[in-house]
Design a protein around this motif. Sequence first.
Motif, PDB file in Angstrom:
ATOM      1  N   PHE A 183      15.238  65.169  59.117  1.00 59.32           N
ATOM      2  CA  PHE A 183      16.428  64.637  58.452  1.00 59.32           C
ATOM      3  C   PHE A 183      17.166  63.661  59.360  1.00 59.32           C
ATOM      4  O   PHE A 183      17.614  62.592  58.920  1.00 59.32           O
ATOM      5  CB  PHE A 183      17.354  65.781  58.050  1.00 59.32           C
ATOM      6  CG  PHE A 183      18.713  65.340  57.592  1.00 59.32           C
ATOM      7  CD1 PHE A 183      18.886  64.732  56.352  1.00 59.32           C
ATOM      8  CD2 PHE A 183      19.825  65.499  58.415  1.00 59.32           C
ATOM      9  CE1 PHE A 183      20.138  64.312  55.936  1.00 59.32           C
ATOM     10  CE2 PHE A 183      21.079  65.086  57.998  1.00 59.32           C
ATOM     11  CZ  PHE A 183      21.236  64.482  56.765  1.00 59.32           C
ATOM     12  N   PHE A 184      17.266  64.011  60.638  1.00 59.93           N
ATOM     13  CA  PHE A 184      17.971  63.145  61.589  1.00 59.93           C
ATOM     14  C   PHE A 184      17.253  61.802  61.742  1.00 59.93           C
ATOM     15  O   PHE A 184      17.884  60.740  61.696  1.00 59.93           O
ATOM     16  CB  PHE A 184      18.063  63.844  62.946  1.00 59.93           C
ATOM     17  CG  PHE A 184      18.709  63.020  64.017  1.00 59.93           C
ATOM     18  CD1 PHE A 184      20.085  62.852  64.052  1.00 59.93           C
ATOM     19  CD2 PHE A 184      17.937  62.400  64.993  1.00 59.93           C
ATOM     20  CE1 PHE A 184      20.684  62.083  65.044  1.00 59.93           C
ATOM     21  CE2 PHE A 184      18.532  61.627  65.978  1.00 59.93           C
ATOM     22  CZ  PHE A 184      19.904  61.470  66.007  1.00 59.93           C
ATOM     23  N   GLU A 185      15.923  61.848  61.901  1.00 54.81           N
ATOM     24  CA  GLU A 185      15.175  60.603  62.077  1.00 54.81           C
ATOM     25  C   GLU A 185      15.204  59.750  60.816  1.00 54.81           C
ATOM     26  O   GLU A 185      15.307  58.517  60.885  1.00 54.81           O
ATOM     27  CB  GLU A 185      13.724  60.931  62.458  1.00 54.81           C
ATOM     28  CG  GLU A 185      13.602  61.548  63.852  1.00 54.81           C
ATOM     29  CD  GLU A 185      12.179  61.920  64.195  1.00 54.81           C
ATOM     30  OE1 GLU A 185      11.297  61.737  63.310  1.00 54.81           O
ATOM     31  OE2 GLU A 185      11.934  62.378  65.327  1.00 54.81           O
ATOM     32  N   ARG A 186      15.151  60.395  59.653  1.00 52.56           N
ATOM     33  CA  ARG A 186      15.218  59.644  58.411  1.00 52.56           C
ATOM     34  C   ARG A 186      16.606  59.026  58.242  1.00 52.56           C
ATOM     35  O   ARG A 186      16.732  57.906  57.739  1.00 52.56           O
ATOM     36  CB  ARG A 186      14.888  60.543  57.228  1.00 52.56           C
ATOM     37  CG  ARG A 186      14.873  59.812  55.899  1.00 52.56           C
ATOM     38  CD  ARG A 186      14.119  60.546  54.830  1.00 52.56           C
ATOM     39  NE  ARG A 186      14.284  61.983  54.891  1.00 52.56           N
ATOM     40  CZ  ARG A 186      13.580  62.829  54.146  1.00 52.56           C
ATOM     41  NH1 ARG A 186      12.685  62.372  53.306  1.00 52.56           N
ATOM     42  NH2 ARG A 186      13.769  64.120  54.256  1.00 52.56           N
ATOM     43  N   THR A 187      17.635  59.744  58.667  1.00 52.67           N
ATOM     44  CA  THR A 187      18.990  59.196  58.597  1.00 52.67           C
ATOM     45  C   THR A 187      19.137  57.987  59.498  1.00 52.67           C
ATOM     46  O   THR A 187      19.739  56.974  59.112  1.00 52.67           O
ATOM     47  CB  THR A 187      20.012  60.278  58.993  1.00 52.67           C
ATOM     48  OG1 THR A 187      19.911  61.387  58.090  1.00 52.67           O
ATOM     49  CG2 THR A 187      21.423  59.717  58.934  1.00 52.67           C
ATOM     50  N   ALA A 324      24.126  55.644  53.254  1.00 52.30           N
ATOM     51  CA  ALA A 324      22.749  55.899  53.692  1.00 52.30           C
ATOM     52  C   ALA A 324      22.557  57.356  54.105  1.00 52.30           C
ATOM     53  O   ALA A 324      21.538  57.983  53.785  1.00 52.30           O
ATOM     54  CB  ALA A 324      22.396  54.974  54.850  1.00 52.30           C
ATOM     55  N   ILE A 325      23.546  57.921  54.810  1.00 52.28           N
ATOM     56  CA  ILE A 325      23.441  59.322  55.238  1.00 52.28           C
ATOM     57  C   ILE A 325      23.468  60.256  54.032  1.00 52.28           C
ATOM     58  O   ILE A 325      22.689  61.214  53.953  1.00 52.28           O
ATOM     59  CB  ILE A 325      24.578  59.656  56.218  1.00 52.28           C
ATOM     60  CG1 ILE A 325      24.394  58.870  57.521  1.00 52.28           C
ATOM     61  CG2 ILE A 325      24.641  61.152  56.502  1.00 52.28           C
ATOM     62  CD1 ILE A 325      25.531  59.033  58.508  1.00 52.28           C
ATOM     63  N   LEU A 326      24.366  59.996  53.075  1.00 52.11           N
ATOM     64  CA  LEU A 326      24.429  60.827  51.868  1.00 52.11           C
ATOM     65  C   LEU A 326      23.121  60.730  51.076  1.00 52.11           C
ATOM     66  O   LEU A 326      22.624  61.737  50.546  1.00 52.11           O
ATOM     67  CB  LEU A 326      25.603  60.396  50.994  1.00 52.11           C
ATOM     68  CG  LEU A 326      27.001  60.717  51.535  1.00 52.11           C
ATOM     69  CD1 LEU A 326      28.066  60.111  50.630  1.00 52.11           C
ATOM     70  CD2 LEU A 326      27.193  62.221  51.652  1.00 52.11           C
ATOM     71  N   ASP A 327      22.566  59.526  50.992  1.00 51.13           N
ATOM     72  CA  ASP A 327      21.312  59.346  50.263  1.00 51.13           C
ATOM     73  C   ASP A 327      20.172  60.078  50.963  1.00 51.13           C
ATOM     74  O   ASP A 327      19.309  60.683  50.307  1.00 51.13           O
ATOM     75  CB  ASP A 327      20.998  57.857  50.145  1.00 51.13           C
ATOM     76  CG  ASP A 327      19.792  57.590  49.263  1.00 51.13           C
ATOM     77  OD1 ASP A 327      19.814  58.018  48.085  1.00 51.13           O
ATOM     78  OD2 ASP A 327      18.828  56.964  49.739  1.00 51.13           O
ATOM     79  N   LYS A 331      17.944  63.213  49.388  1.00 49.51           N
ATOM     80  CA  LYS A 331      16.485  63.273  49.368  1.00 49.51           C
ATOM     81  C   LYS A 331      15.982  64.545  50.048  1.00 49.51           C
ATOM     82  O   LYS A 331      15.000  65.137  49.604  1.00 49.51           O
ATOM     83  CB  LYS A 331      15.900  62.036  50.052  1.00 49.51           C
ATOM     84  CG  LYS A 331      16.167  60.743  49.291  1.00 49.51           C
ATOM     85  CD  LYS A 331      15.623  59.554  50.069  1.00 49.51           C
ATOM     86  CE  LYS A 331      15.893  58.254  49.298  1.00 49.51           C
ATOM     87  NZ  LYS A 331      15.423  57.069  50.044  1.00 49.51           N
ATOM     88  N   GLU A 332      16.672  64.960  51.105  1.00 50.83           N
ATOM     89  CA  GLU A 332      16.291  66.184  51.806  1.00 50.83           C
ATOM     90  C   GLU A 332      16.445  67.398  50.886  1.00 50.83           C
ATOM     91  O   GLU A 332      15.586  68.297  50.863  1.00 50.83           O
ATOM     92  CB  GLU A 332      17.153  66.360  53.055  1.00 50.83           C
ATOM     93  CG  GLU A 332      16.791  67.538  53.936  1.00 50.83           C
ATOM     94  CD  GLU A 332      15.578  67.253  54.798  1.00 50.83           C
ATOM     95  OE1 GLU A 332      15.055  68.228  55.380  1.00 50.83           O
ATOM     96  OE2 GLU A 332      15.146  66.086  54.867  1.00 50.83           O
TER      97      GLU A 332
END
Length: 337
Positions: A183-187, A324-327, A331-332
């Motif tokens: 999640f962190f890397e995707r964020t 972007a973080i909320l999106d 997705k997570e």
Amino acid sequence: MEKDLKEYITPPIMLIVVLLAISLMFIFPVLNMIILGAILAYGIRPIAFRIQSKLKFSSISILLAMIIVLIPLILLVAYISFIISGFLVGFFSSNPNLDMDSVISQLSTYIPQNPFLDKNSIVPTIQSAGKSVLTYLVGKLGSFANITLDLFILICSVYYFVKDGDNCYNFIKSFVPKEYNDFFERTVESVEDVLKSIFYGHFLTSVIIGIFGAIGYSLLGYPYGIFLGVITGILQLIPIFGPWPIYWALAIMDAIGGNYPRVIVVLLFGFFLSLIDMYIRPAISSHHADIHPLILLIGFLSGPLVYGIVGFIVGPLILGITYAILDSFRKELQESK
């Protein structure tokens, strides 16, 4: 539940929270410069690394990259100031006996009547507004020390974020539990997409529109064609404006002067600028994050209210990153179901 809370609310955690709160109190007055420094560092890093591949000295490479980026901005501000000051000096030198009260009185005749503003109060109101603006500018000049401090913090922030950005990233990532690494890397990737989208999709679009505007206005025979193009590019950054105030103002001036053929041509050219924006911006932004225009509009309009003129950059970026973080979190959650 109480057991879980006791596991998290420990003396070290409480000490960290208190220290972070106190630190934030010290940082908050210059937080806008630190955020802007991080944003600028993101754009300067690739230039610095490319220079470093030739020079092999990181500090010199970063300073050269900062100079390469800042010189065009400084030259742009200097050019705008030079043109405006030259215009004002020429105007007042050619009209040495100009009566400002008479000019304001004449301008007031073109102001639509307002039930809350009668004829006798229009001129004093305009004069009062002018005095307020001058008082504000004088106050800003008086805070020169604060401006110098902000610029110093901005330069230092850019330098150290470029130099130690990877260490900062690894430091933050070390606090993320292993189960949330994805999640962190995707964020982080989403945040990078937002930054690229705003940098390329909006700033690059403004540069292109400004260049087209400078060429078009110069070919149409307007004085200060390059200056008009620069202002058009700056206005293009603000979604609620765009290039239309420039070409409509020029069209009105031509109509008053009786140059009707150029009125038609400049309006057609202005519509062309507005239309190519509809194609250039999506074509560039589509390769990165797809941000709803309302998010950017709110960021551009509310950012300056919070952070001053820096808010034009910080506002849309913060809202875009939040989106972007909320999106990414959405997705997570969808993948975990």
